[in-house]
Design a protein around this motif. Structure first.
Motif, short mmCIF file in Angstrom:
data_model
loop_
_atom_site.label_atom_id
_atom_site.label_comp_id
_atom_site.label_asym_id
_atom_site.label_seq_id
_atom_site.Cartn_x
_atom_site.Cartn_y
_atom_site.Cartn_z
N ALA A 494 0.83 -1.21 0.00
CA ALA A 494 0.00 0.00 0.00
C ALA A 494 0.86 1.25 0.00
O ALA A 494 0.59 2.21 -0.74
N GLU A 495 1.91 1.26 0.81
CA GLU A 495 2.79 2.44 0.86
C GLU A 495 3.49 2.65 -0.47
O GLU A 495 3.59 3.78 -0.96
N LEU A 496 3.98 1.56 -1.06
CA LEU A 496 4.67 1.68 -2.35
C LEU A 496 3.71 2.14 -3.45
O LEU A 496 4.06 2.98 -4.29
N ALA A 497 2.50 1.60 -3.45
CA ALA A 497 1.52 1.96 -4.48
C ALA A 497 1.22 3.46 -4.44
O ALA A 497 1.16 4.12 -5.49
N ILE A 498 1.05 3.99 -3.25
CA ILE A 498 0.75 5.42 -3.12
C ILE A 498 1.92 6.26 -3.59
O ILE A 498 1.75 7.25 -4.32
N LYS A 499 3.14 5.87 -3.21
CA LYS A 499 4.31 6.63 -3.64
C LYS A 499 4.46 6.61 -5.16
O LYS A 499 4.75 7.64 -5.78
N VAL A 500 4.28 5.44 -5.76
CA VAL A 500 4.43 5.34 -7.21
C VAL A 500 3.36 6.14 -7.93
O VAL A 500 3.65 6.88 -8.89
N MET A 501 2.10 6.05 -7.49
CA MET A 501 1.01 6.73 -8.18
C MET A 501 1.16 8.24 -8.14
O MET A 501 0.78 8.93 -9.09
N LYS A 502 1.71 8.77 -7.06
CA LYS A 502 1.86 10.22 -6.96
C LYS A 502 2.91 10.77 -7.93
O LYS A 502 2.86 11.94 -8.29
N ASP A 526 -6.04 5.99 0.20
CA ASP A 526 -5.19 6.91 -0.55
C ASP A 526 -4.95 6.43 -1.97
O ASP A 526 -4.70 7.24 -2.87
N VAL A 527 -5.03 5.13 -2.19
CA VAL A 527 -4.92 4.61 -3.56
C VAL A 527 -6.12 5.07 -4.37
O VAL A 527 -5.99 5.53 -5.52
N THR A 528 -7.31 4.99 -3.78
CA THR A 528 -8.51 5.45 -4.47
C THR A 528 -8.44 6.95 -4.74
O THR A 528 -8.81 7.42 -5.83
N ARG A 529 -7.98 7.72 -3.78
CA ARG A 529 -7.92 9.18 -3.95
C ARG A 529 -6.99 9.59 -5.07
O ARG A 529 -7.21 10.62 -5.71
N ASN A 530 -5.93 8.84 -5.30
CA ASN A 530 -4.95 9.20 -6.32
C ASN A 530 -5.22 8.53 -7.66
O ASN A 530 -4.37 8.58 -8.55
N THR A 531 -6.38 7.92 -7.81
CA THR A 531 -6.75 7.28 -9.07
C THR A 531 -7.62 8.22 -9.88
O THR A 531 -8.61 8.75 -9.39
#
Length: 706
Positions: A494-502, A526-531
């Protein structure tokens, strides 16, 4: 002294109850003013119940209901026609529209209606002046016309007399005209009286027909066996449908004479109808959205064909879109790239059609995707169409991590760089390692973007062509809930996914998350928010709906809970695809059913491989030998020197098979044996034409000596 028994409330008059005798020497207790005694209250209740029964019995009487219904039709039709006449003769309609635009805060629309009102008043004034001028000129025009007509008739008579050699024929045309006028007067005298008596009847029939069409009669007076619902959701049908939702504040407003302000009257929109109206006080749009199923039934539609929402900039306004009956259940048009065509990662690929029948282009550059829904709802169809479009761009690199044993991606394997399937720990760990690599890659690409692009803020196609390290990349994580819910790897993932997506959006990396279990645990918030692109196929409840589309979407009427699994396959509610608050789409289906002998996926993959390898589909691959020294000389042409990146770009463009993956190090390794490698000039890496040509001449000399 016995207790007094109060008689039951019946239709028969109640028997008076004798008052208890007064005790001698005592005065009756005074009754305070405004206080009602128990017997009086009982008698009043009996009278009210009796009157209520009478009203109910009268309403139940068919004759009374017919009288009220047709009387209401006539009165309502007269009122509607009077209002229409008033609107046509005045600027009342313009004033209403201006007030509605002011209430919506749309100043531009207010100015437009002000201009229309001014133009209408100017035209009306001009017509009135012309009528006055006509009245002044009428006597002269009548006299002139009469004289001219008589002259023409006399001229015809003279010509007739000349032809017949009879002077009496001079007046024949004039006499015939007089007789014709006499016959016309006789016929008018015969018809006038019946017409005069029938005009009131015709007028009543006309206003009755208008009232009946607009449903001006009260609901209780309508026939019990006929609802008279219209398939077209016009203003009358919408008001009638809203009035039968069982919403108490709305029913009270309609009963009190509420007249809606139509911000946007019912208009045709694609394969449906669009309307905007301002709701009364105490009736938020959420109340209407909560009754979506009943509203669809009242409008003779399925729930998926009716979408009541609230515009972001127009609070209190109901934005209603109603599809044509069955328009969302027919066949979806074939995928546009099924047999020919290429794509551009930076422009998007076709993936679906909207509820209005318009093509939907799925953006890849600067986008991240989240796709969810119940099994069998159509998730894979959309993702496969998206990936097929992506690989038709020869620059795109695709990786897929499927945390289940799924065969949907197998036909794409020849064109995928990576395909890992399975839900074992090593498969989940492979997906985690991919996220770690992506974290490092977005950082490296960010630094490279600064070197290559100068002031550029994101990767462009020109950059991707010049440097293979900036090639667009699409990474799919299917059944991603297995990754995020893993006891050992979930938190880090989850932490990596958020960092990559940003960071990935600017460096041409697109992440696609696919899940069958969209919950708060399976999809980090936060993954949903950054999608940017969110797709919800049929889901089980509002929790899953908001987990995919965003918090509060279900309450606002943007919900996929009304989609029926197994029936609405391929239909999804989406956010982020257009500038609208949401969009209902129907994804293209690229079929692959080996048991039926149908395979539309493999030819597209073969076409994509041919594009990547630089040959046409079906052509025989020929073994080619490449000479880096001669090829560099060819791309240099007459240029005395050229930037190293430009040389690499031209080599990859002319001979992609050989030089598509080359970088500055590869070029140096090829030219250094001939002492023609690139050099620094002004801090920039350059390739010299003279060095390359001298190296070619030296090589030719050595060949001749041998």
């Amino acid at each position: 002294m016995t207790d007094t028994v109060v008689p039951a409330a019946t239709d028969a008059p109640s028997t008076p109850v004798p008052a208890p005798p007064e005790q001698p020497g005592t005065a009756p207790a005074p009754v305070p003013a405004g206080t009602e005694t128990a017997p009086a209250r009982t008698r009043r209740r009996v009278r009210i119940d009796h009157l209520r029964r009478i009203v109910v019995q009268v309403r139940a009487d068919d004759g009374y209901r017919v009288l009220v219904r047709h009387g209401a039709y006539t009165l309502g039709g007269a009122r509607i026609l009077a209002r229409r006449t008033w609107d046509a003769r005045t600027t009342a309609r313009h004033e209403r529209m201006m007030r509605a635009a002011e209430a919506a805060g749309n100043e531009e629309l207010v100015r437009q209606w002000e201009q229309r009102a001014y133009a209408y008043r100017f035209a009306r004034h001009r017509r009135r002046v012309e009528l006055l001028q006509m009245a002044v000129n009428a006597p002269k025009a009548i006299a002139t016309g009469t004289a001219a007509g008589a002259g023409v008739l006399l001229l015809l008579g003279v010509m007739l007399a000349w032809a017949n050699h009879d002077v009496s024929d001079v007046l024949t045309p004039l006499n015939a005209t007089i007789e014709l006028v006499g016959w016309a007067a006789f016929i008018a005298g015969v018809v006038w009286e019946p017409l005069l008596y029938s005009l009131p009847v015709l007028a009543l029939a006309g206003v009755w027909a208008v009232g009946r069409k607009q449903h001006t009669a009260p609901t209780w007076a309508l026939p019990a066996d006929a609802e008279d619902r219209d398939v077209v959701p016009d203003e009358g049908a919408i008001i009638k449908a809203l009035g039968n939702l069982g919403i108490a504040p709305l029913n009270r407003a309609i009963k009190d004479g509420w007249q809606p302000r139509w911000v946007s009257p019912t208009t045709r929109s694609g394969n449906g109808w669009h309307t905007q109206l301002q709701l009364p006080m105490a009736v938020p749009v959420e109340m209407i959205a909560a009754k979506k199923t009943v509203l669809a039934h009242n409008l003779l539609r399925k729930p998926v064909e009716v979408w009541p929402t609230e515009p972001p900039k127009q609070p209190g306004v109901l934005d209603l879109w109603v599809a044509d009956q069955g328009s969302l259940s027919g066949a979806v048009p074939p995928w546009p790239l099924l047999t020919e065509g290429t794509t551009d990662y930076f422009k998007g690929v076709p993936v679906a059609v909207s509820q209005r029948g318009e093509p939907i282009i799925g953006q890849l550059m600067a986008s991240n995707w989240m796709v969810g829904g119940i099994m069998g709802s159509g998730k894979s169809s959309l993702v496969i169409a998206l990936l097929l479009g992506a690989i038709l761009d020869p620059l795109v690199i695709v990786e897929a991590y499927v945390m289940a044993y799924n065969v949907d991606y197998d036909p794409l394997k020849p064109r995928l760089r990576t395909l890992i399937k399975g839900d074992d720990d090593e498969d989940i760990e492979a997906a985690l390692k991919a996220l770690r690599n992506l974290r490092d890659e977005v950082t490296a690409r960010g630094k490279l973007l600064e070197e290559l692009g100068g002031d550029a803020t994101k990767v462009t196609r020109e950059m991707a062509l010049r440097d293979p390290r900036m090639r667009p990349k699409v990474v799919v994580f299917d059944e991603c809930h297995e990754l995020f819910m893993h006891k050992e790897y979930g938190k880090e993932a989850a932490e990596l996914a958020i960092k990559v997506m940003k960071k990935a959006r600017k460096v041409a990396i697109t992440l696609i998350w696919v899940t069958v279990s969209p919950t708060a645990d399976s999809l980090p918030r936060d993954v949903t928010r950054n999608t940017s692109h969110r797709v919800a196929f049929a889901v089980g409840d509002h929790v899953a709906n908001d987990g995919l589309l965003g918090s509060g979407r279900h309450k606002a009427g943007i919900t996929a809970t009304t989609l029926i699994p197994g029936e609405d396959v391929g239909t999804a509610v989406t956010v982020g695809f257009t500038n609208k608050p949401f969009e209902v789409i129907r994804s293209h289906y690229v079929a692959r059913e080996p048991e039926k002998g149908v395979d539309e996926v493999t030819p597209v993959v073969e076409r994509a491989l041919a594009l990547r390898d630089g040959v046409e589909p079906g052509a025989e691959s020929q073994q080619q030998t490449f000479d880096p020294l001669a090829d560099v000389a060819a791309v240099l042409g007459d240029e005395p020197r050229m930037l190293t990146q430009e040389v690499l770009h031209r080599l990859a463009e002319r001979w992609p098979d050989a030089y598509r993956e080359w970088g500055p190090t590869d070029l140096k390794a090829a030219l250094e044996p001939y002492n023609a490698e690139q050099y620094k000039s002004g801090g920039k890496s350059m390739v010299s034409r003279d060095r390359v040509q001298d190296a070619i001449l030296d090589r030719l000399a050595e060949t001749e000596d041998d």
